[in-house]
Motif scaffolding. Structure first.
Motif, short mmCIF file in Angstrom:
data_model
loop_
_atom_site.label_atom_id
_atom_site.label_comp_id
_atom_site.label_asym_id
_atom_site.label_seq_id
_atom_site.Cartn_x
_atom_site.Cartn_y
_atom_site.Cartn_z
N ILE A 41 0.84 -1.21 0.00
CA ILE A 41 0.00 0.00 0.00
C ILE A 41 0.87 1.25 0.00
O ILE A 41 0.66 2.20 -0.78
N VAL A 42 1.89 1.23 0.88
CA VAL A 42 2.78 2.39 0.93
C VAL A 42 3.46 2.60 -0.42
O VAL A 42 3.60 3.73 -0.90
N ALA A 43 3.86 1.51 -1.06
CA ALA A 43 4.53 1.64 -2.36
C ALA A 43 3.61 2.27 -3.38
O ALA A 43 4.00 3.18 -4.13
N VAL A 45 1.03 4.19 -2.81
CA VAL A 45 0.79 5.59 -2.47
C VAL A 45 1.99 6.46 -2.85
O VAL A 45 1.86 7.54 -3.44
N VAL A 46 3.17 5.96 -2.52
CA VAL A 46 4.39 6.71 -2.84
C VAL A 46 4.51 6.89 -4.35
O VAL A 46 4.86 7.97 -4.84
N CYS A 47 4.17 5.82 -5.07
CA CYS A 47 4.23 5.91 -6.53
C CYS A 47 3.28 6.99 -7.03
O CYS A 47 3.65 7.84 -7.85
N VAL A 49 2.08 9.61 -5.38
CA VAL A 49 2.51 10.95 -4.98
C VAL A 49 3.66 11.44 -5.86
O VAL A 49 3.68 12.58 -6.33
N THR A 50 4.63 10.53 -6.08
CA THR A 50 5.78 10.92 -6.90
C THR A 50 5.33 11.30 -8.30
O THR A 50 5.74 12.34 -8.85
#
Lengths: 259, 110
Positions: A41-43, A45-47, A49-50
């Motif tokens: 999930i974090v990956a 989300v980070v993807c 956002v980036t």
């Protein structure tokens, strides 16, 4: 990177052990190579956002159509642009007015210059300062008895002038101008201080037919010279192109000034 | 590792996708990104403090982004959009610095 992080899976419980002993969420740190749901999930989300950040940065760089500006900024921009446009418009009109003025003055100046040049040419021809050319006649007075008087020459010059002669010379040496004078010493004719040799040759520029007619009428130069008192001969030849090359030096004026 | 892959994938998408964000959303995207950064820093802090919960993370992320964008939108409607943008950025920046300080203390104990 894998080398730097590899010890972490190998030491899952030793270093953070004291702090994480009672923590149920200690397990995911050890399973680095087997991503848990939270890591995924974090990956994601980070993807997201980036990608969003980079997209918006790129769009801001490529933005030329003011889409991202606020309404107040746009209004201020529009105001400044319209006032600038007003200023430039007034500048254009004043500059074009100046241009018209300058063009008019240049045109009138050029016309005045041309008129002045024509006037100068005419005056120079009349005062004998420049050579002149044009159609005209050559009058040759044969005077074997040397009875041609200065008075007769003056009459001849005056008749030529009356007929419109614009430039006259005598014997290719004396240019006849307003101040030209004639005299005689015994039978020697003198014009402007120069001895006039016989036969006398008078060149005159003007309409050839008119000039010839002015000399040939009854009582004119031809009849006077060919009368029995003088006994000479007058030969008149008309030319389409006649050059009067002798010049008259105008005296330096001592008193008269242009007014 | 999956997180690093996600960052790389995001960079790739951002670089190679056509910049086609909808024009109406454009003023709010930067605020949303700042809010998302705040949520990510908070998640990292929670992770290091062993209080990380994926459910809390997702909910806080989405709500942070939406609330930040909504605040700026409301500000735009009532004419104080730029001031509210500044306010949101200041608050989120302070939170990001606080979280970063906590993460730093947790990682290197300084």
């Amino acid at each position: 990177m894998p080398e730097g992080l590899e010890p972490e899976p190998g030491t899952p419980l030793s270093e953070p052990g004291e702090r994480a002993s009672s923590d149920p969420r200690q397990a995911p740190r050890g399973t680095f190579w087997r991503p848990s749901l939270s890591q995924l999930i974090v990956a994601v989300v980070v993807c997201l956002v980036t990608a969003t950040a980079i997209l918006s940065a790129r769009q801001r760089q490529a933005d030329t159509n003011y889409q991202s500006l606020r309404r107040s900024d746009l209004v201020a921009l529009l105001d400044s642009l319209s006032s600038q446009s007003d200023r430039l418009d007034s500048e254009i009109s004043s500059l074009s007015r100046t241009k018209t003025k300058l063009e008019n003055s240049a045109t009138s100046q050029k016309a005045a210059q041309e008129a002045n040049q024509a006037r100068l040419n005419a005056l120079q021809v009349l005062s004998g300062e420049v050579a002149a050319q044009g159609p005209g006649i050559t009058v040759t007075i044969l005077d074997p008895q040397q009875r041609v008087t200065p008075q007769l020459l003056v009459d001849a010059i005056q008749e030529l002038r009356d007929a419109g002669a614009e430039a006259i010379q005598i014997n290719h040496t004396v240019r006849v101008v307003a101040s030209t004078w004639f005299d005689a010493h015994a039978t020697t004719l003198i014009a402007d201080g120069v001895t006039v040799q016989r036969p006398i040759v008078i060149d005159a520029i003007g309409d050839p037919a008119t000039l010839s007619g002015a000399l040939k009428f009854r009582g004119g130069l031809a009849s006077t010279v060919e009368s029995t008192q003088v006994g000479g001969t007058v030969l008149i030849s008309q030319h389409n192109q006649l050059l009067i090359g002798s010049l008259h030096d105008p005296p330096a004026l001592r008193y008269a000034r242009p007014s | 590792m999956v997180v690093v892959l996600g960052v790389i994938l995001g960079v790739a998408i951002g670089l190679y996708a056509a910049p086609s964000l909808p024009a109406g959303l454009q003023p709010y995207i930067p605020i949303a990104v700042v809010a998302a950064l705040d949520a990510l820093f908070g998640a990292a802090r929670a992770f290091l403090a062993h209080t990380f919960s994926d459910k809390v993370f997702v909910v806080s992320f989405v709500s942070n982004v939406l609330i930040a964008a909504a605040i700026v939108w409301v500000g735009d409607q009532i004419g104080v959009g730029s001031q509210l943008t500044t306010a949101v950025v200041v608050v989120l920046g302070i939170r990001i610095f606080t979280n970063a300080a906590a993460i730093r203390r947790e990682l290197i104990h300084a």
